[in-house]
Design a protein around this motif. Structure first.
Motif, short mmCIF file in Angstrom:
data_model
loop_
_atom_site.label_atom_id
_atom_site.label_comp_id
_atom_site.label_asym_id
_atom_site.label_seq_id
_atom_site.Cartn_x
_atom_site.Cartn_y
_atom_site.Cartn_z
N GLU A 142 0.81 -1.22 0.00
CA GLU A 142 0.00 0.00 0.00
C GLU A 142 0.84 1.27 0.00
O GLU A 142 0.30 2.37 -0.17
CB GLU A 142 -0.90 0.02 1.26
N ALA A 143 2.14 1.18 0.16
CA ALA A 143 2.99 2.35 0.39
C ALA A 143 2.90 3.38 -0.73
O ALA A 143 2.85 4.59 -0.48
CB ALA A 143 4.43 1.92 0.58
N ASP A 144 2.87 2.94 -1.99
CA ASP A 144 2.89 3.87 -3.12
C ASP A 144 1.51 4.22 -3.65
O ASP A 144 1.38 4.87 -4.68
CB ASP A 144 3.73 3.28 -4.26
N ARG A 145 0.48 3.80 -2.96
CA ARG A 145 -0.87 4.14 -3.41
C ARG A 145 -1.23 5.57 -3.03
O ARG A 145 -0.77 6.10 -2.01
CB ARG A 145 -1.89 3.18 -2.79
N CYS A 146 -2.03 6.20 -3.87
CA CYS A 146 -2.47 7.57 -3.58
C CYS A 146 -3.39 7.59 -2.37
O CYS A 146 -4.29 6.74 -2.24
CB CYS A 146 -3.23 8.16 -4.77
N ALA A 147 -3.18 8.53 -1.49
CA ALA A 147 -4.06 8.69 -0.33
C ALA A 147 -5.38 9.31 -0.77
O ALA A 147 -5.41 10.15 -1.68
CB ALA A 147 -3.39 9.57 0.72
N TRP A 148 -6.46 8.91 -0.15
CA TRP A 148 -7.75 9.48 -0.51
C TRP A 148 -7.96 10.81 0.21
O TRP A 148 -7.42 11.05 1.28
CB TRP A 148 -8.89 8.51 -0.22
N LEU A 149 -8.75 11.66 -0.41
CA LEU A 149 -8.97 13.01 0.12
C LEU A 149 -9.96 12.98 1.28
O LEU A 149 -10.94 12.24 1.28
CB LEU A 149 -9.49 13.92 -0.99
N TYR A 150 -9.69 13.83 2.25
CA TYR A 150 -10.46 13.84 3.50
C TYR A 150 -11.61 14.85 3.46
O TYR A 150 -12.46 14.85 4.34
CB TYR A 150 -9.50 14.18 4.64
N GLY A 151 -11.66 15.70 2.44
CA GLY A 151 -12.64 16.79 2.44
C GLY A 151 -14.07 16.36 2.28
O GLY A 151 -14.99 17.02 2.77
N MET A 152 -14.31 15.25 1.57
CA MET A 152 -15.67 14.75 1.37
C MET A 152 -15.64 13.23 1.32
O MET A 152 -14.99 12.64 0.46
CB MET A 152 -16.27 15.28 0.07
N ASN A 153 -16.33 12.60 2.23
CA ASN A 153 -16.40 11.13 2.27
C ASN A 153 -17.82 10.69 2.53
O ASN A 153 -18.59 11.40 3.18
CB ASN A 153 -15.51 10.56 3.39
N ILE A 154 -18.16 9.51 2.03
CA ILE A 154 -19.42 8.89 2.41
C ILE A 154 -19.10 7.67 3.26
O ILE A 154 -18.24 6.85 2.89
CB ILE A 154 -20.29 8.51 1.18
#
Length: 297
Positions: A259-271
């Protein structure tokens, strides 16, 4: 002399950072005026929502949105922009959770300036009747996070200062010292009667209808999020997981090396699918990892 100059520049950067992230005087004055309004004006103390809309707070057929914030104007912008962009604002229910010091200004603002169509609930942390287990868990989580940052600074070597300065300054942001910054992991406890919510950070402006989010099939997963992938599958314009997590740690590397090189998901909007969250004990797992990391420092 060079060391003294370097140290002075570091302090200057830190003070500028704290000043830029601190509470602006105008916003502080607004909160004071709203607190006075709450005390003097009965309309500012009126129930939110009004009694005829209370049943909507737990209605699963409606679209529930959650904000954890102590910024009155930011909450107003998020809510007004969401309503303006919505195709069916009457289905929207906003749940604002704030701290004790901001509760009266926040309540007064939305009581005196009611929104059209949608339902808004304002609740302070002091109004929650949590179990002792949850209260202890929240306190431990905050204490451990603060001790981790203290350990990080105490062990930061002088030669690491330049490289770590930006990350260090971000960690010094006042928001990182706020209990609201850590409460996202307790959303199922904040809303025990809800099964699905959309979480919005208080620095977003909504420009499109969010209704389709509640129809997303998460396939049993807990979180639906936007990833930094607009430039293609092989590109990550934002941060990766290894920017946040130490993958050199043997426990991390043995379990999550891929998982190290995977893009982090954005925290501004989540369901969040709260049923899946509770089923997988996400909050408990987070607490276990946090304690494990702390004890291995």
């Amino acid at each position: 002399m060079e060391r003294k100059v370097h140290s002075a520049r570091q302090r200057e950067s830190m003070y500028w950072h704290l000043a830029s992230h601190g509470l602006p005087k105008s916003l502080h004055c607004l909160c004071l005026k709203l607190a006075e309004e709450y005390a003097m004006n009965a309309a500012a103390r009126s129930r939110l929502p009004s009694p005829r809309f209370v049943s909507r707070l737990s209605d699963p057929s409606l679209h529930h949105l959650v904000l954890l914030t102590d910024n009155v104007l930011a909450a107003s912008v998020v809510i007004s922009s969401t309503i303006k962009s919505s195709a069916d604002p009457e289905k929207l229910v906003f749940h604002i959770v704030t701290d004790k010091k901001t509760y009266t200004p926040m309540h007064a603002w939305f009581a005196v300036n009611p929104v059209e169509s949608a339902v808004v609930e304002v609740k302070g942390l002091h109004q929650y009747d949590w179990s002792r287990e949850v209260n202890v868990g929240v306190k431990d989580m905050i204490d451990i996070n603060q001790l981790i940052w203290k350990h990080y600074y105490d062990n930061l070597k002088e030669e690491d200062l330049e490289e770590a300065s930006q990350q260090s300054l971000e960690a010094l942001s006042p928001s990182n010292l706020s209990v609201l910054n850590y409460l996202c992991i307790y959303i199922p406890e904040l809303f025990p009667d809800l099964n699905k919510v959309v979480f919005l950070d208080d620095d977003v402006v909504v420009q499109h209808d969010l209704s389709p989010l509640w129809g997303l099939d998460l396939n049993g997963k807990v979180v639906g999020a936007v990833v930094n992938s607009w430039c293609g599958d092989d590109c990550c314009p934002g941060r990766k997981y290894n920017d946040y997590i130490n993958f050199s740690h043997p426990i991390i590397s043995s379990n999550f090396a891929s998982e190290a090189d995977r893009c982090a998901w954005l925290y501004g909007m989540n369901i969040f699918d709260l049923e899946a969250w509770r089923r997988n004990n996400i909050t408990k797992v987070y607490q276990q990892w946090l304690k494990l990391f702390f004890h291995r420092l």
